[in-house]
Design a protein around this motif. Structure first.
Motif, PDB file in Angstrom:
ATOM      1  N   ASN A 113       0.644  13.354   7.424  1.00 18.60           N
ATOM      2  CA  ASN A 113       0.651  13.529   5.969  1.00 18.60           C
ATOM      3  C   ASN A 113       0.257  14.967   5.631  1.00 18.60           C
ATOM      4  O   ASN A 113      -0.891  15.260   5.281  1.00 18.60           O
ATOM      5  N   ALA A 114       1.248  15.871   5.732  1.00 16.67           N
ATOM      6  CA  ALA A 114       0.984  17.285   5.442  1.00 16.67           C
ATOM      7  C   ALA A 114       0.522  17.469   4.000  1.00 16.67           C
ATOM      8  O   ALA A 114      -0.329  18.313   3.718  1.00 16.67           O
ATOM      9  N   TRP A 115       1.079  16.704   3.088  1.00 21.46           N
ATOM     10  CA  TRP A 115       0.685  16.787   1.672  1.00 21.46           C
ATOM     11  C   TRP A 115      -0.815  16.560   1.520  1.00 21.46           C
ATOM     12  O   TRP A 115      -1.488  17.284   0.784  1.00 21.46           O
ATOM     13  N   ALA A 116      -1.357  15.563   2.224  1.00 24.97           N
ATOM     14  CA  ALA A 116      -2.792  15.272   2.157  1.00 24.97           C
ATOM     15  C   ALA A 116      -3.610  16.340   2.873  1.00 24.97           C
ATOM     16  O   ALA A 116      -4.665  16.773   2.372  1.00 24.97           O
ATOM     17  N   ILE A 117      -3.142  16.786   4.033  1.00 25.56           N
ATOM     18  CA  ILE A 117      -3.864  17.816   4.789  1.00 25.56           C
ATOM     19  C   ILE A 117      -3.971  19.100   3.975  1.00 25.56           C
ATOM     20  O   ILE A 117      -5.000  19.779   3.974  1.00 25.56           O
ATOM     21  N   HIS A 118      -2.905  19.438   3.257  1.00 25.60           N
ATOM     22  CA  HIS A 118      -2.886  20.669   2.450  1.00 25.60           C
ATOM     23  C   HIS A 118      -3.786  20.585   1.221  1.00 25.60           C
ATOM     24  O   HIS A 118      -4.014  21.602   0.564  1.00 25.60           O
ATOM     25  N   ARG A 119      -4.279  19.390   0.918  1.00 25.80           N
ATOM     26  CA  ARG A 119      -5.175  19.201  -0.227  1.00 25.80           C
ATOM     27  C   ARG A 119      -6.576  18.776   0.201  1.00 25.80           C
ATOM     28  O   ARG A 119      -7.371  18.314  -0.620  1.00 25.80           O
ATOM     29  N   ASP A 120      -6.873  18.937   1.459  1.00 23.22           N
ATOM     30  CA  ASP A 120      -8.156  18.490   2.006  1.00 23.22           C
ATOM     31  C   ASP A 120      -9.266  19.481   1.639  1.00 23.22           C
ATOM     32  O   ASP A 120      -9.222  20.646   2.059  1.00 23.22           O
ATOM     33  N   PRO A 121     -10.298  19.049   0.879  1.00 27.24           N
ATOM     34  CA  PRO A 121     -11.389  19.964   0.517  1.00 27.24           C
ATOM     35  C   PRO A 121     -12.139  20.512   1.727  1.00 27.24           C
ATOM     36  O   PRO A 121     -12.796  21.552   1.625  1.00 27.24           O
ATOM     37  N   ASP A 140       0.825  -1.213   0.000  1.00 29.27           N
ATOM     38  CA  ASP A 140       0.000   0.000   0.000  1.00 29.27           C
ATOM     39  C   ASP A 140       0.857   1.261   0.000  1.00 29.27           C
ATOM     40  O   ASP A 140       0.329   2.363  -0.166  1.00 29.27           O
ATOM     41  N   VAL A 141       2.159   1.127   0.193  1.00 34.60           N
ATOM     42  CA  VAL A 141       3.042   2.293   0.274  1.00 34.60           C
ATOM     43  C   VAL A 141       3.359   2.834  -1.118  1.00 34.60           C
ATOM     44  O   VAL A 141       3.118   3.998  -1.423  1.00 34.60           O
ATOM     45  N   GLY A 142       3.891   2.000  -1.975  1.00 36.71           N
ATOM     46  CA  GLY A 142       4.187   2.404  -3.344  1.00 36.71           C
ATOM     47  C   GLY A 142       5.331   3.401  -3.449  1.00 36.71           C
ATOM     48  O   GLY A 142       6.025   3.711  -2.481  1.00 36.71           O
ATOM     49  N   ARG A 143       5.498   3.933  -4.662  1.00 35.31           N
ATOM     50  CA  ARG A 143       6.583   4.885  -4.921  1.00 35.31           C
ATOM     51  C   ARG A 143       6.295   6.249  -4.328  1.00 35.31           C
ATOM     52  O   ARG A 143       7.208   7.002  -4.003  1.00 35.31           O
ATOM     53  N   MET A 144       5.012   6.593  -4.191  1.00 41.11           N
ATOM     54  CA  MET A 144       4.590   7.882  -3.650  1.00 41.11           C
ATOM     55  C   MET A 144       3.737   7.649  -2.403  1.00 41.11           C
ATOM     56  O   MET A 144       2.504   7.712  -2.470  1.00 41.11           O
ATOM     57  N   PRO A 145       4.344   7.354  -1.276  1.00 39.79           N
ATOM     58  CA  PRO A 145       3.558   6.984  -0.094  1.00 39.79           C
ATOM     59  C   PRO A 145       2.563   8.050   0.334  1.00 39.79           C
ATOM     60  O   PRO A 145       1.452   7.724   0.755  1.00 39.79           O
ATOM     61  N   HIS A 146       2.938   9.337   0.234  1.00 37.75           N
ATOM     62  CA  HIS A 146       2.011  10.389   0.676  1.00 37.75           C
ATOM     63  C   HIS A 146       0.737  10.391  -0.171  1.00 37.75           C
ATOM     64  O   HIS A 146      -0.353  10.639   0.347  1.00 37.75           O
ATOM     65  N   GLU A 147       0.859  10.090  -1.462  1.00 39.37           N
ATOM     66  CA  GLU A 147      -0.322  10.039  -2.330  1.00 39.37           C
ATOM     67  C   GLU A 147      -1.137   8.778  -2.063  1.00 39.37           C
ATOM     68  O   GLU A 147      -2.376   8.824  -2.004  1.00 39.37           O
TER      69      GLU A 147
END
Length: 505
Positions: A404-412, A48-55
């Motif tokens: 996961n700041a990347w996800a938080i910064h894209r949260d609608p 489930d991690v993959g190359r881009m874990p944050h995504e």
């Protein structure tokens, strides 16, 4: 032998009872843990991690919510993916989650033992944090170092002009690769700030060598490491990640060690700096009778100096490169930013750091860059020091914590049109990047907040405004504006930004 039969039956019954209690406790514990995807035997959720874990972690939120439980090999992991969950962590459980989960690669050369960012939570970390707060990142010292920033940035701009001119004279396109200029400028600036001296010419062979070695170091640290997910493999280092990291980290430490040894010799000869700098503060540190150490070892001072180079060069240069890429993809935003710089500064003089306070659109642009492109997309992993009740769940001791700041910064839920680059969203807004607004956490929050937050923000703002004032920019190939990400120790552009600058002053 009746007594033997009775003993055998007693053992069997005791074993079954213990098994039932173990199964029940395991089931109850699992129910208390956060939800997450089922894992495979032995490897857990590694796939489930993959190359881009944050995504990939972000995709799990829609099914499992903002707090996700994963089993990465033998490693328990919790991923925090909303502003509300981040606020709960930093406001209520910051102390319990203040320990650090150190990647095996960064144990090379004993780096983690002397590092501020990677050291375990305890006495040594508190000493370093206090030293940095009182000696390095105080507002007075940052303000006093403004001429250093001005000088380094002007030197970079002059190098760009000369290289473009040389390329055009030689029949070239005038195209330059921006990341190397940004990196070497940041390196020189941080060195001047810490060591009170010019340490590197942007055209020096040593500078190019340091840039190349740093790239290789980052590349090896970006590789998924089986030793991190299966702790029993650390002694084998099956992918050779620690061994290769040690090779390049050793070269970087040699550079840092040269600065430290030179200063020690100067002090022994009675030569002193005109003003006390950060290296002096590290060398002069004396503990008290209550501490287990009374001074910092030369090795740890060397590691700390190198860490300041890491923090001030890689993060700053990557952020500015992402910012220039977004401005080139959004020419209307570039025009608005140039208009603001021209209105406040004009074209008759060079921009100065004191001008930044009068540029709200610049500040909004920097915040938007940090929102969409946090250099550490999941911050640095923390480690739980005890079993902790968190948002109705139980997080066991020694669990890896990702925010996961990347996800938080894209949260609608926090941002309208979150995938678009719109600096206007910050105009008239009180949202800031200092760790108190949990929908924007590029530098983290709590005890482990990035120590260089204030200096880093000034460097990014001043450099970006100076580049916009000094040049008009364009690209030859749309490929260079590819916004693909390359995740390692930090998040870089997959394709380095190549641009054609035309002087406008």
């Amino acid at each position: 032998m009746a007594w033997l039969d009775s003993l055998t039956w007693f053992s069997i019954i005791s074993f079954l009872v213990a098994l039932i209690f173990w199964y029940k406790s395991r089931s109850n514990s699992s129910k208390l843990r956060p939800p997450g995807p089922p894992g495979w035997p032995l490897v857990g959720n590694i796939f489930d991690v993959g190359r881009m874990p944050h995504e990939n972690f972000h995709k799990l939120r829609s099914k499992y919510g903002p707090v996700v439980w994963l089993k990465l090999g033998t490693l328990n992991t919790v991923v925090i993916q909303s502003a509300a969950a981040a606020a709960e962590l930093f406001k209520k459980h910051d102390a319990a989650f203040s320990d650090r989960r150190v990647p095996d690669s960064l144990t090379a050369c004993g780096y983690h033992t002397g590092s501020l960012s990677q050291s375990r939570y305890g006495e040594y970390w508190r000493v370093l944090r206090r030293l940095c707060s009182s000696e390095l990142m105080i507002q007075k010292r940052i303000n006093a170092s403004a001429p250093l920033r001005q000088k380094c940035i002007e030197g970079m701009i002059q190098c760009i002009k000369e290289d473009v001119s040389g390329s055009l004279v030689g029949g070239g396109s005038g195209e330059v690769q921006l990341d190397k200029y940004l990196f070497l400028m940041s390196f020189s600036l941080v060195g001047s700030f810490m060591l009170s001296r010019d340490i590197m010419d942007l055209r020096s062979e040593a500078g190019n060598e340091f840039f190349d070695v740093m790239n290789k170091f980052m590349e090896w640290n970006g590789k998924p490491n089986l030793s991190d997910t299966f702790g029993f493999l650390k002694w084998v280092d099956p992918q050779g990640i620690r061994r290769n990291t040690e090779k390049y980290l050793g070269q970087l430490l040699n550079l840092s060690s040269g600065f430290v040894k030179e200063r020690i010799q100067e002090r022994q000869l009675g030569r002193k700096q005109e003003s006390r700098d950060f290296l002096d503060a590290l060398l002069e540190y004396q503990g008290d009778a209550k501490r287990t150490f009374d001074k910092l070892s030369e090795k740890n001072v060397t590691i700390m100096i190198l860490e300041m180079f890491f923090g001030g060069t890689e993060t700053t240069s990557s952020t500015i490169e992402w910012g220039m890429s977004e401005l080139l993809r959004n020419p209307d935003t570039m025009k608005k930013l140039q208009d603001e710089v021209d209105r406040i500064v004009g074209r008759g003089r060079k921009l100065e750091e004191s001008d930044l306070n009068n540029m709200p659109y610049l500040q909004a642009t920097v915040k938007e860059i940090l929102r969409l492109h946090p250099v550490f997309p999941m911050l640095l992993p923390r480690n739980s020091m005890q079993d902790t009740e968190f948002m109705g769940y139980v997080v066991p001791k020694n669990t890896q914590i990702f925010v996961n700041a990347w996800a938080i910064h894209r949260d609608p839920a926090s941002w309208s049109d979150p995938l678009s680059f719109k600096p206007e969203r910050f105009l008239g807004s009180d949202i800031d990047y200092k760790g108190q607004n949990f929908e924007l956490l590029p530098f983290g929050s709590g005890r482990r907040t990035c120590i260089g937050l204030a200096l880093g923000h000034r460097m990014v703002s001043l450099t970006l405004a100076s580049l916009v004032q000094g040049f008009d920019w364009k690209v030859i190939s749309p490929q260079t504006l590819d916004m693909g990400e390359k995740v390692g120790l930090t998040m870089r552009k997959m394709v380095p930004l190549k641009v054609i600058p035309t002087p406008r002053l």
